[in-house]
Write an enzyme that holds these catalytic residues in place. Structure first.
Site, PDB file in Angstrom:
ATOM      1  N   SER A   1       5.902  -1.801  -2.351  1.00  0.00           N
ATOM      2  CA  SER A   1       6.073  -2.736  -3.324  1.00  0.00           C
ATOM      3  C   SER A   1       4.943  -2.391  -4.469  1.00  0.00           C
ATOM      4  CB  SER A   1       5.861  -4.266  -2.642  1.00  0.00           C
ATOM      5  OG  SER A   1       4.585  -4.115  -1.852  1.00  0.00           O
TER       6      SER A   1
ATOM      7  N   GLY B   1       0.812  -1.258   0.048  1.00  0.00           N
ATOM      8  CA  GLY B   1      -0.023   0.223   0.105  1.00  0.00           C
ATOM      9  C   GLY B   1       1.001   1.032  -0.127  1.00  0.00           C
TER      10      GLY B   1
ATOM     11  N   GLY C   1       2.397   5.779   4.551  1.00  0.00           N
ATOM     12  CA  GLY C   1       1.423   6.309   5.356  1.00  0.00           C
ATOM     13  C   GLY C   1       0.174   5.650   5.445  1.00  0.00           C
ATOM     14  N   ALA C   2      -0.076   4.416   4.610  1.00  0.00           N
ATOM     15  CA  ALA C   2      -1.256   3.791   4.838  1.00  0.00           C
ATOM     16  C   ALA C   2      -1.612   3.035   6.100  1.00  0.00           C
ATOM     17  CB  ALA C   2      -1.282   2.651   3.678  1.00  0.00           C
ATOM     18  N   GLY C   3      -0.677   2.734   6.686  1.00  0.00           N
ATOM     19  CA  GLY C   3      -0.774   1.996   8.042  1.00  0.00           C
ATOM     20  C   GLY C   3       0.001   0.512   7.818  1.00  0.00           C
TER      21      GLY C   3
END
Length: 203
Positions: free
Chosen positions: A115, A41, A44-46
Site C-alpha cells: 500500500s 511497508g 520483504g519488510a516482514g
C-alpha cells in the site's frame, strides 16, 4: 499490459439494505472489539511474517481473526489488476472494502499490503469508525529488504526485469503518523509480534 479498470457508474436504483443485526451485536457474540490492523511497508519488510504470527497469537487467545495478505488477494479478488499507480489504487480500495465488511462481521482483520500511497491508506482509514483502523508502518529500509529478497523481486527489479517496483522506480510514501512503527532489522519477530499484540489489546 494492464487491463483497464471499470469506471464507477452511479446506479440510483441500488440502495443499501438496512440489516436488522447490528455490527455491535456480531462483535458481542465474539466477545471482542473488531478492528483493522493495517501493515504497510516495502516488499520483504516482514509484513506477512508478522501478520501470520500475530494471527496465531490471537487465535491462541480465542480471538476471531482473518488476514488479508496483498499477494494472496492478488491471486483472486485482484487478479485482474496490474501494477500501475491506478491499478494499485484500486487494489487497495478493494482490500479496504473487504476489510471493512469483515470488521462489520465482528472480526479482527490484519491487512498485510505494501500500500505505497499515503492517500490510498487514508481513504481506507476513512471507511472505518474512529478507533477501528490502526496503521502500522513496517519501516525496514530498502537496502535490508533488497538483501533479504525472499522472492527474488529486488534482483529482478534491479536488473530491469520488473518495472514500477516500489522503492526503486515507483515511490513509497511512508506514514506521517502511524499508530505503531517497527523496523524488523532492529526488532526481532517475537518482540515485534508482542508489540502488535499489545497495541491491539490496548485499543
Amino acid at each position: 499490459m494492464n487491463k483497464p479498470l471499470l469506471a464507477a457508474v452511479e446506479q440510483p436504483q441500488i440502495r443499501p439494505y438496512a440489516l436488522s443485526l447490528s455490527c455491535a451485536s456480531r462483535a458481542a457474540l465474539k466477545q471482542q472489539k473488531p478492528c483493522c490492523l493495517w501493515l504497510t511497508g516495502l516488499s520483504g519488510a516482514g509484513k506477512s511474517t508478522l501478520a501470520n504470527l500475530l494471527e496465531l497469537r490471537l487465535n491462541q487467545l480465542g480471538r476471531h481473526t482473518f488476514i488479508l495478505d496483498g499477494d494472496n488477494v492478488r491471486h483472486g479478488l485482484c487478479s485482474d489488476l496490474g501494477m500501475s499507480a491506478e491499478a494499485r489504487k484500486e487494489n487497495i480500495r478493494r482490500m479496504a472494502e473487504v476489510a471493512r465488511l469483515m470488521v462489520d462481521a465482528g472480526l479482527l482483520v490484519i491487512v498485510s499490503a505494501i500500500s505505497p500511497f499515503r492517500a490510498d491508506r487514508e481513504t481506507a482509514r476513512a471507511l472505518f469508525e474512529p478507533g477501528e483502523f490502526l496503521e502500522v508502518y513496517i519501516s525496514t529500509a530498502f537496502a535490508t529488504c533488497a538483501e533479504r529478497d525472499p522472492k527474488g523481486l529486488y534482483q529482478a527489479a534491479l536488473a530491469g526485469q520488473i518495472k514500477d517496483f516500489t522503492g526503486l522506480d515507483s515511490p513509497y510514501e511512508a506514514p506521517l503518523q502511524a499508530d505503531c512503527e517497527i523496523d524488523t532489522a532492529r526488532v526481532g519477530v517475537e518482540q515485534a509480534t508482542a508489540r502488535l499484540l499489545q497495541l491491539l489489546l490496548e485499543k
